[in-house]
Design an enzyme around this catalytic site. Structure first.
Site, short mmCIF file in Angstrom:
data_model
loop_
_atom_site.label_atom_id
_atom_site.label_comp_id
_atom_site.label_asym_id
_atom_site.label_seq_id
_atom_site.Cartn_x
_atom_site.Cartn_y
_atom_site.Cartn_z
CG HIS A 1 -1.87 1.23 1.37
ND1 HIS A 1 -3.00 1.04 1.57
CD2 HIS A 1 -1.65 2.49 1.01
CE1 HIS A 1 -3.75 2.12 1.62
NE2 HIS A 1 -2.95 3.15 1.15
CG HIS B 1 -0.70 7.42 -0.82
ND1 HIS B 1 -1.85 7.43 -1.53
CD2 HIS B 1 -1.13 6.54 0.16
CE1 HIS B 1 -2.81 6.74 -0.78
NE2 HIS B 1 -2.42 6.34 0.09
CE LYS C 1 -7.83 2.51 -0.85
NZ LYS C 1 -6.72 2.33 0.09
CG HIS D 1 -9.79 4.07 3.52
ND1 HIS D 1 -8.64 5.02 3.86
CD2 HIS D 1 -10.43 4.70 4.56
CE1 HIS D 1 -8.59 5.77 4.66
NE2 HIS D 1 -10.02 5.55 5.26
CG HIS E 1 -4.95 1.81 5.93
ND1 HIS E 1 -6.23 1.79 6.06
CD2 HIS E 1 -4.72 2.81 4.68
CE1 HIS E 1 -6.94 2.53 5.08
NE2 HIS E 1 -6.09 2.98 4.38
CG ASP F 1 -1.56 4.76 3.98
OD1 ASP F 1 -1.55 5.26 2.89
OD2 ASP F 1 -2.63 4.99 4.86
CB ALA G 1 -4.74 12.23 6.52
#
Ligand code: DOR
Ligand code: ZN
Length: 346
Positions: free
Chosen positions: A13, A15, A99, A136, A174, A247, A263
């Protein structure tokens, strides 16, 4: 133990963003990790096969030439996702998962799913073709306390979905609560969970006690200590249903340090060092390989990496930058609030 060798890890996971930020952050992942599941919450999001293909090309162009790294692409589900397009992306091997962002749950999630019934044809097709759903797992309604959003999601969204489609393979991403850990541990099949590095290290005090610290703010938000302990137990247990998804989510400092900060914790630089520290604290260094390198590929039906990395424990603490400069602005690096001694050897 002062040295461990493990199969090269993967990040399930991640970004990477786009443009200047992508160029700046990708090398920190690709120097330690062989593969990563790439989150699709760009602006605009990666919703179609063609978007995923173009994004994959931009990632490969930004990758340092000498790093071997494979981005595992995902599509961002919307209420308008075409099951045929998704199937095509799966069939050609372009995407590893799709996702689900409940609309409004986190960064750039407003195009996500509001009404689960509207996305049901997509979930049905995914169950049929064996494409995993990355979730999520938080409800978004303002009448649910932010610290309860994961538990309420399990009860009101995830469990009904899994009851309706038992063949659907779901990754609860997560995981931040004991509720999440227990739910996964009690499942018989088709459910696994990723755990971030930072949720093994911080509880909610890091964000709120003694002053507000925006660089510890992420979503799902860190919970109370008993939940962190449950996450540590799961991650270090060797249970094949739990694996690493960092994450790592970079935002430039001005967007974190403001009245309504974004966040995300940027951890890709020191994740492996932090994890070795945590696993050593838990007397579980021998299970780090399962968590970071074996359980994830097994879940996604891929072979583990053949290559190995070695980590050594130095006598002197290892220094990491407190922030990095990117073409988009400065990004603060996750501070685990302990001295780091472990490092991945070059
Ligand atoms: O902390 C987070 N940051 N959680 C998410 O779910 C999204 C991510 C981001 O994209 O910034
Ligand atoms: Zn994320």
């Amino acid at each position: 133990m002062t040295e461990i060798t493990l199969r090269r890890p993967d990040d399930w996971h991640l970004h990477l963003r786009d443009g200047e930020m992508l160029k700046a952050v990708l090398p920190y992942t690709s120097r330690h990790f062989a593969r990563a599941i790439i989150m699709p919450n760009l602006v605009p999001p990666v919703v179609k096969t063609a978007d995923a293909r173009a994004y994959r090309d931009r990632i490969m162009a930004a990758k340092p030439e000498h790093h071997h790294f494979e981005p595992l692409m995902t599509l961002y589900l919307t209420e308008g996702t075409d099951p045929n397009d998704l199937e095509e992306a799966h069939r050609t091997g372009l995407v590893t998962a799709a996702k689900l962002y409940p609309a409004g749950a986190t960064t750039n999630s407003h195009s996500g799913v509001r009404d689960m019934d509207k996305a049901m044809p997509v979930f049905e097709r995914m169950a049929k073709i064996g494409l995993p759903l990355c979730v999520h797992g938080e409800v978004t309604s303002s009448d649910v306390d932010i610290f309860d959003r994961e538990a309420v999601f399990i009860e009101t969204v995830l469990d009904p979905l899994r009851a309706r489609l038992p063949e659907l393979k779901v990754t609860m991403e997560h995981v931040t609560t004991k509720d999440g850990v227990d739910y996964i541990a009690a499942s018989k099949a088709n459910l696994a969970g990723s755990i971030t590095t930072h949720h093994l290290i911080i509880n909610r005090n890091a964000i709120l006690a003694g002053g507000i610290r925006p660089h510890y703010y992420c979503l799902p938000v860190a919970k109370r200590e008993s939940h962190r302990q449950a996450l540590r137990k799961a991650a270090t247990s060797g249970d094949a249903r739990f694996f690493l998804g960092t994450d790592s989510a970079p935002h430039v400092d001005p967007l974190k340090e403001c009245a309504c900060g974004c966040a995300g914790c940027f951890t890709s630089i020191n994740t492996m060092s932090c994890l070795a520290h945590v696993f050593e604290q838990e007397n579980a260094l021998d299970r780090l390989e399962a968590f970071a390198s074996l359980n994830g590929p097994a879940w996604y039906g891929l072979a583990p990496n053949e290559e190995r990395i070695t980590m050594v424990k130095r006598a002197e603490k290892v220094e990491f930058p407190t922030r990095i400069e990117t073409g988009a602005g400065p990004v603060t690096v996750f501070d685990p609030m302990f001295d780091i001694y472990w490092e991945v050897t070059p």
